[in-house]
Every structure is written in C-alpha cells, then in structure tokens.
Write a protein that holds these residues in place. Structure first.
Motif, PDB file in Angstrom:
ATOM      1  N   UNK A 106      66.404  50.046  90.104  1.00  0.00           N
ATOM      2  CA  UNK A 106      65.203  49.862  90.917  1.00  0.00           C
ATOM      3  C   UNK A 106      64.785  51.176  91.564  1.00  0.00           C
ATOM      4  N   UNK A 107      65.766  51.946  92.073  1.00  0.00           N
ATOM      5  CA  UNK A 107      65.441  53.241  92.679  1.00  0.00           C
ATOM      6  C   UNK A 107      64.861  54.196  91.633  1.00  0.00           C
ATOM      7  N   UNK A 108      65.420  54.150  90.425  1.00  0.00           N
ATOM      8  CA  UNK A 108      64.922  55.010  89.353  1.00  0.00           C
ATOM      9  C   UNK A 108      63.476  54.685  89.012  1.00  0.00           C
ATOM     10  N   UNK A 109      63.161  53.387  88.947  1.00  0.00           N
ATOM     11  CA  UNK A 109      61.795  52.955  88.638  1.00  0.00           C
ATOM     12  C   UNK A 109      60.838  53.426  89.730  1.00  0.00           C
ATOM     13  N   UNK A 110      61.222  53.237  90.988  1.00  0.00           N
ATOM     14  CA  UNK A 110      60.364  53.638  92.109  1.00  0.00           C
ATOM     15  C   UNK A 110      60.174  55.152  92.107  1.00  0.00           C
ATOM     16  N   UNK A 111      61.252  55.899  91.864  1.00  0.00           N
ATOM     17  CA  UNK A 111      61.160  57.363  91.843  1.00  0.00           C
ATOM     18  C   UNK A 111      60.263  57.842  90.709  1.00  0.00           C
ATOM     19  N   UNK A 112      60.435  57.265  89.529  1.00  0.00           N
ATOM     20  CA  UNK A 112      59.591  57.637  88.387  1.00  0.00           C
ATOM     21  C   UNK A 112      58.126  57.356  88.685  1.00  0.00           C
TER      22      UNK A 112
ATOM     23  N   UNK B 219      57.184  43.344  86.885  1.00  0.00           N
ATOM     24  CA  UNK B 219      58.438  44.100  86.800  1.00  0.00           C
ATOM     25  C   UNK B 219      58.452  45.234  87.817  1.00  0.00           C
ATOM     26  N   UNK B 220      57.310  45.909  87.935  1.00  0.00           N
ATOM     27  CA  UNK B 220      57.210  47.027  88.878  1.00  0.00           C
ATOM     28  C   UNK B 220      57.407  46.556  90.305  1.00  0.00           C
ATOM     29  N   UNK B 221      56.741  45.469  90.675  1.00  0.00           N
ATOM     30  CA  UNK B 221      56.867  44.972  92.050  1.00  0.00           C
ATOM     31  C   UNK B 221      58.251  44.386  92.313  1.00  0.00           C
ATOM     32  N   UNK B 222      58.872  43.797  91.301  1.00  0.00           N
ATOM     33  CA  UNK B 222      60.238  43.286  91.470  1.00  0.00           C
ATOM     34  C   UNK B 222      61.192  44.433  91.766  1.00  0.00           C
ATOM     35  N   UNK B 223      61.002  45.553  91.071  1.00  0.00           N
ATOM     36  CA  UNK B 223      61.835  46.730  91.321  1.00  0.00           C
ATOM     37  C   UNK B 223      61.593  47.273  92.721  1.00  0.00           C
ATOM     38  N   UNK B 224      60.335  47.275  93.141  1.00  0.00           N
ATOM     39  CA  UNK B 224      60.009  47.797  94.470  1.00  0.00           C
ATOM     40  C   UNK B 224      60.588  46.906  95.567  1.00  0.00           C
ATOM     41  N   UNK B 225      60.508  45.596  95.390  1.00  0.00           N
ATOM     42  CA  UNK B 225      61.071  44.664  96.380  1.00  0.00           C
ATOM     43  C   UNK B 225      62.583  44.847  96.477  1.00  0.00           C
ATOM     44  N   UNK B 226      63.254  44.975  95.338  1.00  0.00           N
ATOM     45  CA  UNK B 226      64.697  45.174  95.350  1.00  0.00           C
ATOM     46  C   UNK B 226      65.040  46.504  96.009  1.00  0.00           C
ATOM     47  N   UNK B 227      64.238  47.514  95.737  1.00  0.00           N
ATOM     48  CA  UNK B 227      64.431  48.831  96.371  1.00  0.00           C
ATOM     49  C   UNK B 227      64.266  48.718  97.884  1.00  0.00           C
TER      50      UNK B 227
END
Length: 327
Positions: A49-55, A70-78
């Motif tokens: 999740x951190x990798x997705x947010x950083x990218x 998928x993007x928002x799920x990663x951001x919420x988990x982050x």
C-alpha cells in the motif's frame, strides 16, 4: 471501476475520497480507516500500500489492471497504518483501527470489575497504558517526547484515573447500582482530560506545524495545538460515552431481572460484546466530529507567528492555515 493509467494518476489521493467538509463525508472516511480488519493486514500488504501511494505521488505508472477502487483501497490501508505527518509506520496497538478490539476488552473489564479496589487499579492502569500509547502514536506533527516527559504524563494520567475511580466508588458505595456502574466512564473522561494534553504538551509549548492551502509548511502554532487537543479530547470522550453510559443500563436491567444471577459467568462476555458493538460505530462517528485537516484563522494565531507571516507575505498573509489535529 476501470480507469486508464493516466486518469488514475490524476486522482488526488492527498485528500480523503469523501468530502471532508461534511460530517457524512468524514464519517465514511473514518468508517474505513478505523475498520478493525485493517489491524490484520500483513506487513507485505502495508508495504505494498505504501509503495502504491508513493508511486502515485511521484506520478509513476501503477500496476497493470489497477482500478480506482484498488487505488483508494491502498490509500485507506496506508492511512490506517502510517502517520499522516511523519509517514512512519505506527505501532499496531496505537493505530485507530485497533481502537475497537482493544477498547472493547479493556472497557468490558473496567465495567465488569468496578467494585473491587485491586480490580479498579488493574483495569484503570491497563486503560491508561493503552491510552498513553494511542495518544503518543496519533500525536499531531512530528513532535518527539523525552522518556522522562512520557513517564511523567503517563503517571499523571494514571493517577488521575485511579483517584477519580476509587474516590467516586467510595462516595457512591451506598447509592443505586446504576450509579456505581457509571463510575468507570467518569474516570475515563477525567483521565482523557489529563492524558491527552500531557502526552502532547510539547505541542502546547512549541506549537504544531501549520500549512497553507497548498501544503507548504509555514511555521509552528501553539494556538492550533491547543485547539486540536481540545477537539481530540472531546472526540475521545464522545467515543467512550455510548458504550460506557448505555451498556450499564442494559446490564443493570439484566441484573434486576435475575438473568445474570442465573449465568453470572456471562457478565463479562455480554458487556464486552455490547461495548464492541457500540464502539464499532462510535469510534468513526466520534472521530468525524471535527475535521482531521483542521483550520485556524490568521486572526487566531499567536503574535510570534503573525510577525513571521507578515514578513513573508507582507500585507497579504493567508486568511486560513491548516494543521493535523491528531486523533
């Protein structure tokens, strides 16, 4: 919802998905961030999740087939695991997603064993230890506290909670049973009024970071720190209130009906379950009372910061500044 790689990069994930200017939008956001299931996310899932947010922040391509959801799920988990100011991974027990499972166990214990002095001491100590960790983990800005400061704050909050609980228990020992059942809530509320300001006292002394509308750091504000701490204290008390005020009435009725006398071993499981149900909704709804990205008017900041901004902006300083109030 499918989207092109270019359109995904155009989504602004620096802000929550839902409109934070409305209470409903903030409640939807915190329902996801405080979801207890986030606690069970693996280290690999969090790092992904951190990798997705950083990218995304660096405008780098995301994995093939990635969707908006998928993007928002990663951001919420982050958001559920990493501090909004420092970007550091937070202690798992101190995360807001751990509030429901941890508080339902601790609160259930406080409300079940509220008559015995040793039990009151034990459960209030456990509760304040947990609160101290949560307050430190979710502090605003990048404030660092010395070990002696942490110990002093922790001891003061624990002492305040114990004094309140034991003192009230003595005063109401001949009062109605329902009054005795409400003592733990009063002790928790009093302790929050001590624990949170003390644990974040460095912010009160030095200020918390404030930013312009574009996220540029402008300085430190003690006034913003004070306002944020007041808001967090109110939210924490509101978070505890439904479970610690409503559940005692339910338990008192079950006791009067004789239900608990027939199966006394069910007292703790029933209270823990009821408190857990209340906290599942009270936690995000209380967090949503105030904006996470809080605002403070230029006219309300301290004179030292005003002078700095006047030098920087001349006759046109920003009317509003923003800061992370903490949780």
């Amino acid at each position: 919802m499918s989207a092109s790689p270019k359109s995904l990069l155009e989504i602004d994930i620096s802000k929550p998905r839902y409109d934070q200017s409305t209470y409903v939008g903030r409640a939807k956001h915190f329902l996801q961030v405080t979801n207890p299931l986030n606690v069970f996310a693996t280290s690999n899932a969090l790092e992904n999740a951190r990798s997705i947010v950083t990218k995304h922040r660096l405008k780098e391509p995301l994995p093939d087939g990635f969707t908006v959801d998928d993007l928002w799920s990663a951001k919420i988990l982050y958001d559920s695991a990493f501090h909004p100011d420092t970007g550091e991974k937070m202690n798992i027990i101190g995360r807001m997603s751990a509030q429901v499972p941890m508080n339902m166990l601790i609160t259930g214990g406080m409300m079940t064993f509220y008559k015995s002095t040793p039990a009151v001491v034990f459960w209030q100590w456990i509760n304040q230890s947990f609160n101290a960790l949560v307050n430190y983990t979710n502090r605003s800005g990048d404030a660092q506290l010395s070990n002696s400061h942490l110990l002093t704050s922790y001891a003061a909050a624990t002492g305040g909670a114990l004094t309140t609980a034991l003192g009230l228990n003595h005063l109401v020992k001949n009062a109605s049973p329902i009054i005795g059942r409400l003592v733990p809530f009063v002790a928790v509320a009093a302790a929050n009024c001590v624990n949170i300001p003390l644990m974040r006292s460095q912010e009160l002394m030095e200020g918390t970071p404030v930013y312009d509308e574009n996220g540029n750091r402008l300085g430190l504000s003690k006034a913003a720190a004070r306002d944020g701490i007041i808001q967090v204290t109110f939210s924490r008390i509101s978070m505890a209130a439904p479970g610690m005020v409503l559940v005692p009435f339910v338990m008192n009725r079950l006791e009067r009906q004789g239900t608990l006398r027939k199966v006394p071993w069910m007292t703790l499981p029933i209270q823990v379950s009821l408190v857990g149900f209340c906290l599942t909704f009270a936690t995000p709804l209380a967090c949503a009372v105030f904006k996470q990205k809080a605002e403070i008017k230029y006219t309300n900041i301290e004179s030292e910061l005003k002078e700095k901004l006047d030098q920087q902006f001349g006759d046109n300083p920003p009317n509003t500044l923003w800061y992370n109030k903490g949780l």
